[in-house]
Design a protein around this motif. Sequence first.
Motif, PDB file in Angstrom:
ATOM      1  N   MET A 248      37.378  36.919  13.124  1.00 10.75           N
ATOM      2  CA  MET A 248      37.193  35.941  14.070  1.00 10.75           C
ATOM      3  C   MET A 248      35.834  35.619  14.536  1.00 10.75           C
ATOM      4  O   MET A 248      35.231  36.849  14.666  1.00 10.75           O
ATOM      5  N   LYS A 249      35.285  34.472  14.851  1.00  7.81           N
ATOM      6  CA  LYS A 249      33.850  34.500  15.437  1.00  7.81           C
ATOM      7  C   LYS A 249      33.934  34.364  17.071  1.00  7.81           C
ATOM      8  O   LYS A 249      34.755  33.467  17.427  1.00  7.81           O
ATOM      9  N   ILE A 250      33.166  35.155  17.430  1.00 10.76           N
ATOM     10  CA  ILE A 250      33.219  35.360  19.120  1.00 10.76           C
ATOM     11  C   ILE A 250      31.953  34.537  19.586  1.00 10.76           C
ATOM     12  O   ILE A 250      30.660  35.057  19.184  1.00 10.76           O
ATOM     13  N   LEU A 251      31.897  33.892  20.692  1.00 11.81           N
ATOM     14  CA  LEU A 251      30.786  33.346  21.336  1.00 11.81           C
ATOM     15  C   LEU A 251      30.877  34.039  22.783  1.00 11.81           C
ATOM     16  O   LEU A 251      31.821  33.722  23.620  1.00 11.81           O
ATOM     17  N   ILE A 252      30.084  34.691  23.399  1.00  7.46           N
ATOM     18  CA  ILE A 252      30.352  35.201  24.639  1.00  7.46           C
ATOM     19  C   ILE A 252      29.343  34.557  25.651  1.00  7.46           C
ATOM     20  O   ILE A 252      28.030  34.393  25.309  1.00  7.46           O
ATOM     21  N   VAL A 253      29.622  33.737  26.833  1.00  6.22           N
ATOM     22  CA  VAL A 253      29.022  33.107  27.592  1.00  6.22           C
ATOM     23  C   VAL A 253      28.818  33.690  28.932  1.00  6.22           C
ATOM     24  O   VAL A 253      30.020  33.790  29.505  1.00  6.22           O
ATOM     25  N   ASP A 254      27.584  34.224  29.479  1.00  5.23           N
ATOM     26  CA  ASP A 254      27.537  34.751  30.639  1.00  5.23           C
ATOM     27  C   ASP A 254      25.981  34.763  30.959  1.00  5.23           C
ATOM     28  O   ASP A 254      25.395  35.198  30.241  1.00  5.23           O
ATOM     29  N   ASP A 255      25.842  34.727  32.303  1.00  5.33           N
ATOM     30  CA  ASP A 255      24.446  34.487  32.768  1.00  5.33           C
ATOM     31  C   ASP A 255      23.798  35.809  33.149  1.00  5.33           C
ATOM     32  O   ASP A 255      22.845  36.045  33.265  1.00  5.33           O
ATOM     33  N   ASP A 256      24.847  36.862  32.992  1.00  5.27           N
ATOM     34  CA  ASP A 256      24.233  38.475  33.111  1.00  5.27           C
ATOM     35  C   ASP A 256      23.916  39.030  31.733  1.00  5.27           C
ATOM     36  O   ASP A 256      24.915  38.956  30.860  1.00  5.27           O
ATOM     37  N   GLY A 257      22.745  39.046  31.570  1.00  4.20           N
ATOM     38  CA  GLY A 257      22.345  39.603  30.108  1.00  4.20           C
ATOM     39  C   GLY A 257      23.109  40.822  29.790  1.00  4.20           C
ATOM     40  O   GLY A 257      23.548  41.031  28.476  1.00  4.20           O
ATOM     41  N   LEU A 258      23.217  41.811  30.828  1.00  2.44           N
ATOM     42  CA  LEU A 258      23.766  43.140  30.447  1.00  2.44           C
ATOM     43  C   LEU A 258      25.426  42.757  29.806  1.00  2.44           C
ATOM     44  O   LEU A 258      25.792  43.538  29.227  1.00  2.44           O
TER      45      LEU A 258
ATOM     46  N   SER B 172      26.483  44.243  26.242  1.00  2.18           N
ATOM     47  CA  SER B 172      27.607  45.286  26.265  1.00  2.18           C
ATOM     48  C   SER B 172      29.109  44.570  25.544  1.00  2.18           C
ATOM     49  O   SER B 172      29.140  45.483  24.696  1.00  2.18           O
ATOM     50  N   LEU B 173      29.171  43.542  25.896  1.00  2.00           N
ATOM     51  CA  LEU B 173      30.392  43.114  25.300  1.00  2.00           C
ATOM     52  C   LEU B 173      30.033  42.891  23.663  1.00  2.00           C
ATOM     53  O   LEU B 173      30.876  43.022  22.990  1.00  2.00           O
ATOM     54  N   LYS B 174      28.959  42.411  23.205  1.00  2.00           N
ATOM     55  CA  LYS B 174      28.592  42.229  21.948  1.00  2.00           C
ATOM     56  C   LYS B 174      28.696  43.635  21.228  1.00  2.00           C
ATOM     57  O   LYS B 174      29.323  43.597  19.988  1.00  2.00           O
ATOM     58  N   VAL B 175      28.178  44.509  21.679  1.00  2.00           N
ATOM     59  CA  VAL B 175      28.087  45.766  21.212  1.00  2.00           C
ATOM     60  C   VAL B 175      29.753  46.074  20.857  1.00  2.00           C
ATOM     61  O   VAL B 175      29.988  46.801  19.872  1.00  2.00           O
ATOM     62  N   LEU B 176      30.373  46.452  21.964  1.00  2.00           N
ATOM     63  CA  LEU B 176      31.723  46.829  22.165  1.00  2.00           C
ATOM     64  C   LEU B 176      32.735  46.159  21.128  1.00  2.00           C
ATOM     65  O   LEU B 176      33.444  46.441  20.365  1.00  2.00           O
ATOM     66  N   LEU B 177      32.591  44.671  21.264  1.00  2.00           N
ATOM     67  CA  LEU B 177      33.693  43.804  20.382  1.00  2.00           C
ATOM     68  C   LEU B 177      33.197  43.709  18.968  1.00  2.00           C
ATOM     69  O   LEU B 177      34.008  43.769  18.060  1.00  2.00           O
ATOM     70  N   SER B 178      31.974  44.116  18.578  1.00  2.00           N
ATOM     71  CA  SER B 178      31.509  44.137  17.229  1.00  2.00           C
ATOM     72  C   SER B 178      32.051  45.330  16.494  1.00  2.00           C
ATOM     73  O   SER B 178      32.058  45.331  15.306  1.00  2.00           O
ATOM     74  N   ARG B 179      32.658  46.194  17.180  1.00  2.00           N
ATOM     75  CA  ARG B 179      33.159  47.661  16.622  1.00  2.00           C
ATOM     76  C   ARG B 179      34.488  47.002  15.976  1.00  2.00           C
ATOM     77  O   ARG B 179      34.965  48.017  15.216  1.00  2.00           O
ATOM     78  N   GLU B 180      35.033  46.138  16.669  1.00  2.00           N
ATOM     79  CA  GLU B 180      36.494  45.583  15.935  1.00  2.00           C
ATOM     80  C   GLU B 180      36.201  45.271  14.612  1.00  2.00           C
ATOM     81  O   GLU B 180      35.478  44.219  14.528  1.00  2.00           O
ATOM     82  N   LYS B 181      37.021  45.595  13.674  1.00  2.00           N
ATOM     83  CA  LYS B 181      36.852  45.305  12.162  1.00  2.00           C
ATOM     84  C   LYS B 181      36.933  43.653  12.124  1.00  2.00           C
ATOM     85  O   LYS B 181      36.196  43.146  11.168  1.00  2.00           O
ATOM     86  N   ASP B 182      37.817  42.930  12.840  1.00  2.00           N
ATOM     87  CA  ASP B 182      38.312  41.672  12.619  1.00  2.00           C
ATOM     88  C   ASP B 182      37.289  40.651  13.574  1.00  2.00           C
ATOM     89  O   ASP B 182      37.639  39.461  13.639  1.00  2.00           O
TER      90      ASP B 182
END
Length: 203
Positions: A1-11, A15-25
């Motif tokens: 599935m394709k995920i878009l993360i929206v948050d004004d805190d760059g960190l 962090s979420l991008k790195v962690l969620l990208s570890r999930e195979k799907d």
Amino acid sequence: MKILIVDDDGLVCKSLKVLLSREKDMEVISTATNGAEAINACRKELPTIVLMDIQMPVMDGIQATRQIKSEWPNVHVMMLTTFQDEKNIRLAIQAGAAGYLIKSTEVKSMSQKIRALVSGSTVLDADVLKQLTQPAGRETQEKLTPRERDIAALVAQGLSNREIADQLYLSEGTIRNTLSIILEKFQLRDRTQLAIYYLKNSK
């Protein structure tokens, strides 16, 4: 599935991008720092699900959710925020969000809840539910038939139509039709609003 993360805190985004990208799907296709950027990102590459903060500059998450659901109704929106007040929760759900999680949620749990939301379940953080489920009478019990009550209860537990059909030994078509009748009885828009209404009024 394709995920878009929206948050004004760059960190948070990083962090979420790195962690969620570890999930195979799961694939994080983009990040955005406000609601306007989120809408532009949806136009460029339609996500399966948007993880949306509430308080952001330019355009907040509730406004963005409303516009995204208007233009792309099949895109799932999960609010991911620090705000647990009832007003923001209700505004987000009214805007079309089908999930509401707190940022302190562990990533493993978050990924599971993302999958549940995309499969059709309503996902609400336990602390969020506490804000919404104070007893308010037995109107739900009085207005619903036994079958309708069973279906509403299972919707409130987060089950999909297929799971409800399997549990009650009914067809998915029967579940969909009965769900439409329930929504009409209480003038509710969708199963997320029904889940909250049922939990609040069936104590």
